[in-house]
Scaffold this motif. Structure first.
Motif, PDB file in Angstrom:
ATOM      1  N   ALA A 380       0.613  -1.232   0.208  1.00 20.74           N
ATOM      2  CA  ALA A 380       0.158   0.056  -0.327  1.00 20.74           C
ATOM      3  C   ALA A 380       0.607   1.700   0.234  1.00 20.74           C
ATOM      4  N   LEU A 381       1.222   2.689  -1.051  1.00 19.42           N
ATOM      5  CA  LEU A 381       1.503   2.846  -1.148  1.00 19.42           C
ATOM      6  C   LEU A 381       1.382   4.349  -0.074  1.00 19.42           C
ATOM      7  N   PHE A 382      -0.548   4.428   0.288  1.00 15.57           N
ATOM      8  CA  PHE A 382      -0.722   5.582   0.687  1.00 15.57           C
ATOM      9  C   PHE A 382      -0.565   6.957  -0.403  1.00 15.57           C
ATOM     10  N   SER A 383      -0.120   7.784   0.777  1.00 15.01           N
ATOM     11  CA  SER A 383      -0.679   9.116  -0.384  1.00 15.01           C
ATOM     12  C   SER A 383       0.498   9.247  -1.308  1.00 15.01           C
ATOM     13  N   VAL A 384       1.893   8.041  -1.431  1.00 10.26           N
ATOM     14  CA  VAL A 384       2.782   8.478  -2.933  1.00 10.26           C
ATOM     15  C   VAL A 384       1.802   7.025  -3.865  1.00 10.26           C
ATOM     16  N   SER A 385       0.915   7.282  -3.794  1.00 13.83           N
ATOM     17  CA  SER A 385      -0.381   7.824  -5.141  1.00 13.83           C
ATOM     18  C   SER A 385      -0.521   8.549  -5.457  1.00 13.83           C
ATOM     19  N   LYS A 386      -0.442   9.433  -4.875  1.00 10.33           N
ATOM     20  CA  LYS A 386      -0.672  11.097  -4.801  1.00 10.33           C
ATOM     21  C   LYS A 386       0.005  11.565  -6.872  1.00 10.33           C
ATOM     22  N   THR A 387       1.668  10.651  -6.088  1.00 10.75           N
ATOM     23  CA  THR A 387       2.549  11.357  -7.499  1.00 10.75           C
ATOM     24  C   THR A 387       1.870  10.963  -8.719  1.00 10.75           C
ATOM     25  N   PHE A 388       1.707   9.819  -8.280  1.00 15.41           N
ATOM     26  CA  PHE A 388       1.326   9.058  -9.287  1.00 15.41           C
ATOM     27  C   PHE A 388       0.183   9.142 -10.510  1.00 15.41           C
ATOM     28  N   THR A 389      -1.181  10.524  -9.980  1.00 16.12           N
ATOM     29  CA  THR A 389      -2.072  10.631 -10.066  1.00 16.12           C
ATOM     30  C   THR A 389      -1.449  11.865 -10.632  1.00 16.12           C
ATOM     31  N   ALA A 390      -0.253  12.263 -10.205  1.00 14.82           N
ATOM     32  CA  ALA A 390      -0.268  14.073 -10.843  1.00 14.82           C
ATOM     33  C   ALA A 390       0.701  13.956 -12.203  1.00 14.82           C
ATOM     34  N   THR A 391       0.894  13.295 -11.978  1.00 17.26           N
ATOM     35  CA  THR A 391       2.266  12.840 -13.584  1.00 17.26           C
ATOM     36  C   THR A 391       1.520  12.030 -14.921  1.00 17.26           C
ATOM     37  N   ALA A 392      -0.076  11.791 -14.028  1.00 19.25           N
ATOM     38  CA  ALA A 392      -0.876  11.318 -15.306  1.00 19.25           C
ATOM     39  C   ALA A 392      -1.847  12.940 -15.663  1.00 19.25           C
ATOM     40  N   ILE A 393      -1.986  13.373 -14.745  1.00 27.24           N
ATOM     41  CA  ILE A 393      -2.322  14.837 -14.994  1.00 27.24           C
ATOM     42  C   ILE A 393      -0.821  15.327 -16.216  1.00 27.24           C
ATOM     43  N   GLY A 394       0.392  15.683 -16.029  1.00 22.97           N
ATOM     44  CA  GLY A 394       1.436  15.600 -16.647  1.00 22.97           C
ATOM     45  C   GLY A 394       1.162  15.140 -18.048  1.00 22.97           C
ATOM     46  N   PHE A 395       0.479  14.089 -17.856  1.00 26.29           N
ATOM     47  CA  PHE A 395       0.279  13.901 -19.546  1.00 26.29           C
ATOM     48  C   PHE A 395      -0.967  14.070 -19.774  1.00 26.29           C
ATOM     49  N   ALA A 396      -1.809  14.040 -19.749  1.00 26.08           N
ATOM     50  CA  ALA A 396      -2.299  15.180 -20.412  1.00 26.08           C
ATOM     51  C   ALA A 396      -2.607  16.494 -20.754  1.00 26.08           C
ATOM     52  N   VAL A 397      -1.942  17.191 -19.608  1.00 21.96           N
ATOM     53  CA  VAL A 397      -1.359  18.403 -20.095  1.00 21.96           C
ATOM     54  C   VAL A 397      -0.499  18.269 -21.536  1.00 21.96           C
ATOM     55  N   GLN A 398       0.347  17.234 -21.624  1.00 18.20           N
ATOM     56  CA  GLN A 398       1.054  16.671 -23.259  1.00 18.20           C
ATOM     57  C   GLN A 398       0.011  16.750 -23.717  1.00 18.20           C
TER      58      GLN A 398
END
Length: 648
Positions: A380-398
């Motif tokens: 379980a990553l707990f809030s390390v999950s957030k960084t994966f989510t923000a990375t996905a936002i980066g792809f969507a911006v790109q």
């Protein structure tokens, strides 16, 4: 140094001890998805937990591959059972077959399963047939079905592909269609394999499939690739007619596996039921009984016990072929005695460390799992999950799907409160990313504890007392809103969206992510991956979005995300109540896009109870921990005291 895949097998020395549901690396507990580690590791030198270098020959490694999911409902259900309750490590999926839609539904529910696309050119059964997805006149019989055989068969004269004038361009077109259909419905597909030799019966075909594998970033389990990786095929030690004979033969096979070597066992789990009793071809009539025996064997307690007793490590193909390169500390100028000192300090402080992985110059120089945890076990990553989510936002911006300046309310016109306050109207995606929504307190626990709420509606209705961008308050539901926005603009789950963009290039398989009552993956927590997967994310950021020579995310986004966009505070605290100075706190160094700045010019993904992906650009290093340590500052303090000086 940039990451490149290594063909060398570098394996953990710990044997696997499976239980009812998973297989694990001793002395650790069950795990769903094993993978390869380096033979050189630190071992306990005494009961006082003094760590020194030691080498030990690892047990044999075994890929257990279940083929033909999609060919029948029986195969679908048995494939899932053999993975969840058995020793199967990979499921090979056929998309041209009649039960593919159900197979896709099942696999979308079980994202932790590693899936290979089983490319098909034949329809071998007499009682059930399937057709190609494309126009392939050189590959079909008079009724439009695939020919039954690849190679000549006396019982099916003239009906083998190699007896006919097959066309390479037709095979390529068909394989492309199968790949694209599979990826459309099962985004976690990670590799290719061939049904009845369809991917390698001719050198031209094998070469074409290799090019497709590279184009789609789906490594092919060809004979040549497996030989390069040192993986040998194994079979039952006869007899194998009944379930009990199969079980005994499989165990005899396990007994003959050699320590330190890698093997693959391939078979076809299914059930002996009315459906399968109608499946056969000349020369293979007892299909139902035979394949029930596979399911029985792979879920057998005796087999699991034998796997444990013979120290067999259950492994998967992708974690092998896309493993991070391994090295040793001295070669990368890391002082091993500093690592030993750190581990001794952890022991002395009674910190419950679950795993530690250290990378330098793109290579793993140290890895260790403790207690009930394992290299092949997701955590379980707990809030390390957030960084994966923000990375996905980066792809969507790109990709131009959204901008960080987009207004949050623009995505949810049907979920807005009756009154849209100026602060709500001003709320942008960037404020979600930087935890500066304007809430006076984190609404996450308050809203989650109320059953029946739509989380998006509840978030938008929660009072925003401050102008967005002016006040930092740690806010997990803000990250959930990022997941919900991504779902809106892509029509995909967060995990599915990340598969081709991040997970597949980095070789991350077996990930699972919790969902809200509305079926949206929660984004701010709930992701589970392995320690090495966390390390891959850290190395990806250290390399500023580049992987294997490809710039997956722009350097500018990585720098923006990892910079201090706003002043930060420890979760749940207000600035006026702080009793610690910035020089003593890694929670007062600033916050980026779901990334914390840290002391010593570093930054990190950070999860409750001691989950860290710590990125040290000045040292060209990444440190990953999983843990259950409530005093996370104390955990980081030991890292700074002992591990930071280790990098020469």
């Amino acid at each position: 140094m940039r990451h490149t895949p290594s063909p060398t097998l570098n394996i953990s020395p710990y044997p696997v001890y499976p239980t009812e549901k998973f297989a694990i690396l001793m002395p650790l507990n069950p795990s769903a998805m094993p993978h390869f580690l380096k033979t050189l590791s630190f071992l306990l030198a005494s009961l006082l937990a003094t760590f020194t270098y030691a080498q030990e020959l690892p047990g044999p490694r075994l890929i257990v591959r279940g083929d033909d999911m999609g060919s029948s409902r029986s195969a679908n259900l048995a494939s899932i059972e053999s993975f969840v309750n058995g020793i199967e490590t990979s499921i090979e999926l056929m998309v041209v077959t009649p039960w593919f839609p159900e197979a896709a539904q099942l696999l979308r529910k079980h994202t932790g399963i590693d899936v290979g696309l089983h490319l098909v050119l034949t329809s071998e059964w007499d009682g059930i047939k399937w057709r190609p997805l494309t126009a392939c006149p050189s590959l079909i019989d008079a009724d439009g079905y695939f020919l039954p055989m690849i190679w000549p068969n006396k019982d099916y004269p003239g009906l083998a592909i190699t007896e006919n004038d097959w066309k390479l361009e037709e095979i390529e077109r068909e394989f492309r269609a199968q790949i694209e259909l599979a990826l459309k419905h099962v985004p976690q597909v990670s590799h290719l394999s061939g049904h009845m030799g369809s991917t390698g019966f001719d050198p031209e075909v094998a070469n074409m499939v290799s090019k497709l594998a590279e184009e789609y970033d789906l490594p092919v389990m060809s004979r040549e690739v497996m030989e390069e990786l040192g993986v040998a095929g194994v079979r039952y030690e006869d007899p194998k007619e009944t379930s009990s004979e199969k079980e005994a033969s499989f165990i005899r096979m396990l007994e003959k596996l050699e320590a330190g070597k890698s093997y693959q066992f391939v078979d076809h789990p299914s059930y002996d039921n009315v459906e399968m009793q109608g499946v056969s071809h000349i020369g293979y009539e007892d299909v139902a009984i035979d394949r029930q025996g596979v399911t029985d064997t792979w879920t057998s307690d005796k087999v699991k016990e034998a796997v444990a007793n013979h120290r067999v490590q259950l492994v998967d193909f992708i974690s092998l072929i896309k493993a991070l390169p391994r090295s040793d500390p001295e070669a990368e100028k890391v002082r091993p005695e500093a690592i030993s000192d750190y581990l001794q300090a952890v022991q002395t402080a009674e910190q419950d460390l679950h795993s530690l992985m250290i990378l330098r110059n793109g290579k793993v120089v140290f890895e260790r799992w403790f207690g009930e945890h394992a290299a092949n076990k997701s955590h379980a990553l707990f809030s390390v999950s957030k960084t994966f989510t923000a990375t996905a936002i980066g792809f969507a911006v790109q990709e131009g799907l959204l901008k960080v300046s987009d207004k949050v309310i623009s995505f949810f016109p049907d979920k807005l409160p009756n009154e849209i306050t100026p602060n709500l109207e001003a709320l942008e995606i960037r404020h979600l990313l930087t935890m500066t929504v304007g809430h006076d307190v984190d609404p996450t626990r308050v809203l989650r504890e109320q059953s029946g709420l739509d989380w998006v509606e509840a978030f938008l209705a929660f009072p925003i007392e401050h102008k967005p961008g002016t006040q930092y308050v740690y806010n997990s539901l803000a990250t959930y809103m990022l997941s919900a926005i991504l779902n809106k603009v892509t029509g995909e789950r967060l995990l599915d969206y990340l598969q081709p963009r991040l997970f597949r290039p980095l070789g991350i398989v077996g990930a699972t992510w919790d969902e809200s009552p509305q079926g949206i993956q929660v984004g701010g927590w709930g992701l589970q991956v392995k320690t090495e997967d966390m390390a891959k994310l850290g190395q990806f950021y250290l390399q500023k979005g580049e992987w294997n020579g490809k710039q997956l995310l722009p350097v500018a986004w990585i720098e923006e995300a990892s910079s201090a966009q706003v002043p930060s505070l420890p979760a749940g605290q207000k600035r006026e109540n702080l009793k610690v100075e910035a020089k003593d706190s890694d929670w007062l160094q600033g916050y980026g896009y779901q990334l914390w700045r840290s002391r010593n010019n570093s930054y990190r993904a950070d999860g409750a109870n001691g989950q860290f992906v710590l990125i040290l650009p000045e040292k060209n290093a990444v440190i990953v921990t999983t843990a259950h340590i409530q005093n996370m500052q104390a955990e980081l303090n030991l890292i700074w005291e002992h591990l930071l000086p280790a990098f020469e």
